[in-house]
Scaffold this motif. Structure first.
Motif, PDB file in Angstrom:
ATOM      1  N   GLU A  40       0.995  -0.905  -0.158  1.00  0.00           N
ATOM      2  CA  GLU A  40      -0.178   0.291   0.342  1.00  0.00           C
ATOM      3  C   GLU A  40       0.888   1.080   0.068  1.00  0.00           C
ATOM      4  OE1 GLU A  40      -3.286   2.573   2.720  1.00  0.00           O
ATOM      5  OE2 GLU A  40      -3.543   0.150   3.406  1.00  0.00           O
ATOM      6  N   ILE A  41       1.953   1.368   0.595  1.00  0.00           N
ATOM      7  CA  ILE A  41       2.528   2.251   0.737  1.00  0.00           C
ATOM      8  C   ILE A  41       3.162   2.156  -0.489  1.00  0.00           C
ATOM      9  CG2 ILE A  41       5.036   3.271   2.312  1.00  0.00           C
ATOM     10  CD1 ILE A  41       4.309   1.793   4.387  1.00  0.00           C
ATOM     11  N   VAL A  42       4.268   1.715  -1.214  1.00  0.00           N
ATOM     12  CA  VAL A  42       4.902   2.010  -2.235  1.00  0.00           C
ATOM     13  C   VAL A  42       4.039   1.822  -3.249  1.00  0.00           C
ATOM     14  CG1 VAL A  42       6.159   1.040  -3.935  1.00  0.00           C
ATOM     15  CG2 VAL A  42       6.532  -0.191  -1.668  1.00  0.00           C
ATOM     16  N   THR A  43       2.956   1.814  -3.621  1.00  0.00           N
ATOM     17  CA  THR A  43       1.831   1.828  -4.382  1.00  0.00           C
ATOM     18  C   THR A  43       1.118   3.670  -4.699  1.00  0.00           C
ATOM     19  OG1 THR A  43       0.680  -0.725  -4.672  1.00  0.00           O
ATOM     20  CG2 THR A  43      -0.240   1.164  -5.379  1.00  0.00           C
ATOM     21  N   THR A  44       1.056   3.936  -3.285  1.00  0.00           N
ATOM     22  CA  THR A  44       0.807   5.166  -3.163  1.00  0.00           C
ATOM     23  C   THR A  44       2.091   6.281  -3.614  1.00  0.00           C
ATOM     24  OG1 THR A  44      -0.230   5.012  -0.832  1.00  0.00           O
ATOM     25  CG2 THR A  44       0.021   6.975  -1.167  1.00  0.00           C
ATOM     26  N   PHE A  45       3.307   6.245  -3.136  1.00  0.00           N
ATOM     27  CA  PHE A  45       4.674   6.457  -3.366  1.00  0.00           C
ATOM     28  C   PHE A  45       4.435   6.508  -5.017  1.00  0.00           C
ATOM     29  CE2 PHE A  45       7.258   5.440   0.647  1.00  0.00           C
ATOM     30  CZ  PHE A  45       6.493   6.145   1.373  1.00  0.00           C
ATOM     31  N   VAL A  46       4.692   5.531  -5.742  1.00  0.00           N
ATOM     32  CA  VAL A  46       4.615   5.084  -6.870  1.00  0.00           C
ATOM     33  C   VAL A  46       3.156   5.878  -8.187  1.00  0.00           C
ATOM     34  CG1 VAL A  46       3.954   3.374  -9.407  1.00  0.00           C
ATOM     35  CG2 VAL A  46       5.563   3.461  -7.143  1.00  0.00           C
ATOM     36  N   LYS A  47       1.868   6.316  -7.247  1.00  0.00           N
ATOM     37  CA  LYS A  47       1.263   6.641  -8.194  1.00  0.00           C
ATOM     38  C   LYS A  47       1.188   8.300  -7.664  1.00  0.00           C
ATOM     39  CE  LYS A  47      -1.747   3.197  -9.519  1.00  0.00           C
ATOM     40  NZ  LYS A  47      -1.839   3.139 -10.291  1.00  0.00           N
ATOM     41  N   GLN A  48       1.934   9.241  -6.409  1.00  0.00           N
ATOM     42  CA  GLN A  48       2.066  10.296  -6.376  1.00  0.00           C
ATOM     43  C   GLN A  48       2.772  11.271  -7.199  1.00  0.00           C
ATOM     44  OE1 GLN A  48      -0.320  12.457  -4.575  1.00  0.00           O
ATOM     45  NE2 GLN A  48      -1.544  10.984  -3.941  1.00  0.00           N
ATOM     46  N   LEU A  49       4.132   9.914  -7.084  1.00  0.00           N
ATOM     47  CA  LEU A  49       5.217  10.784  -8.051  1.00  0.00           C
ATOM     48  C   LEU A  49       5.575  10.081  -9.072  1.00  0.00           C
ATOM     49  CD1 LEU A  49       6.388  10.733  -4.091  1.00  0.00           C
ATOM     50  CD2 LEU A  49       6.475  12.407  -5.747  1.00  0.00           C
ATOM     51  N   GLY A  50       4.831   8.526  -9.656  1.00  0.00           N
ATOM     52  CA  GLY A  50       5.592   7.794 -10.521  1.00  0.00           C
ATOM     53  C   GLY A  50       6.658   6.867 -10.772  1.00  0.00           C
ATOM     54  N   TRP A  51       6.422   5.902 -10.855  1.00  0.00           N
ATOM     55  CA  TRP A  51       7.266   5.129 -10.997  1.00  0.00           C
ATOM     56  C   TRP A  51       8.827   5.012 -10.740  1.00  0.00           C
ATOM     57  CZ3 TRP A  51      10.356   1.829 -14.129  1.00  0.00           C
ATOM     58  CH2 TRP A  51       9.801   2.026 -15.513  1.00  0.00           C
ATOM     59  N   GLU A  76       4.061  -1.835 -12.812  1.00  0.00           N
ATOM     60  CA  GLU A  76       3.732  -3.221 -11.673  1.00  0.00           C
ATOM     61  C   GLU A  76       5.205  -4.467 -11.229  1.00  0.00           C
ATOM     62  OE1 GLU A  76       1.714  -7.823 -12.751  1.00  0.00           O
ATOM     63  OE2 GLU A  76       0.990  -6.437 -13.260  1.00  0.00           O
ATOM     64  N   THR A  77       5.790  -4.452 -11.740  1.00  0.00           N
ATOM     65  CA  THR A  77       7.444  -4.867 -11.709  1.00  0.00           C
ATOM     66  C   THR A  77       8.158  -4.053 -10.896  1.00  0.00           C
ATOM     67  OG1 THR A  77       8.536  -3.856 -13.642  1.00  0.00           O
ATOM     68  CG2 THR A  77       7.587  -6.403 -13.606  1.00  0.00           C
ATOM     69  N   ALA A  78       8.010  -2.404 -10.998  1.00  0.00           N
ATOM     70  CA  ALA A  78       8.892  -1.344 -10.242  1.00  0.00           C
ATOM     71  C   ALA A  78       8.810  -1.523  -9.003  1.00  0.00           C
ATOM     72  CB  ALA A  78       8.880  -0.448 -10.940  1.00  0.00           C
ATOM     73  N   ILE A  79       7.091  -1.915  -8.339  1.00  0.00           N
ATOM     74  CA  ILE A  79       6.423  -2.522  -6.970  1.00  0.00           C
ATOM     75  C   ILE A  79       7.035  -2.772  -6.590  1.00  0.00           C
ATOM     76  CG2 ILE A  79       4.630  -2.020  -5.793  1.00  0.00           C
ATOM     77  CD1 ILE A  79       2.929  -1.073  -8.126  1.00  0.00           C
ATOM     78  N   GLU A  80       6.881  -4.606  -7.307  1.00  0.00           N
ATOM     79  CA  GLU A  80       7.939  -5.216  -6.777  1.00  0.00           C
ATOM     80  C   GLU A  80       8.836  -5.666  -6.331  1.00  0.00           C
ATOM     81  OE1 GLU A  80       5.316  -7.804  -5.443  1.00  0.00           O
ATOM     82  OE2 GLU A  80       3.658  -7.006  -6.726  1.00  0.00           O
TER      83      GLU A  80
END
Length: 115
Positions: A40-51, A76-80
């Motif tokens: 959830e934290i990582v996904t939020t970072f990615v959604k807010q700032l771009g992977w 997706e792979t970046a989040i993992e």
């Protein structure tokens, strides 16, 4: 409330914390290694700032990825990978007034905190 995310042995985190303390700015600190990190934290970072921005390509952890891993990067792979190796998250991630900011530069923080 202001929160910064990072790892304690990072020089940029040390500079950021020192700057915030010197400017009497109250903040919470979340260390990925001791406090953990979840999807959830990582996904939020990615959604807010771009992977592409969250993924630190200058660090040793990224450089140790295989060419195949680097070639197959997408959101997706970046989040993992960021969940598996949080040292690859660019630091610090700062949340202030529900806005997300990446990195530390004194001039950026002076503007952000009206100093």
């Amino acid at each position: 409330m202001t929160t910064i995310y990072g790892i304690k042995n990072c020089d940029t985190i040390k500079k950021c914390k020192k700057w915030l303390e010197a400017n009497n700015i109250n903040f919470a600190y979340h260390d990925y290694r001791t406090d953990g990190i979840d999807k959830e934290i990582v996904t939020t970072f990615v959604k807010q700032l771009g992977w592409e921005n969250v993924l630190n390509k200058r660090g040793t952890t990224y450089r140790q990825l295989t060419d195949e891993q680097k070639a197959s990067l997408n959101e997706e792979t970046a989040i993992e990978l960021l969940l598996e190796m949080p040292a690859m998250i660019k630091r610090p991630v700062l949340i202030h007034n529900n806005e997300y900011h990446l990195g530390f530069k004194p001039a950026q923080y002076e503007t952000l905190f009206d100093i």
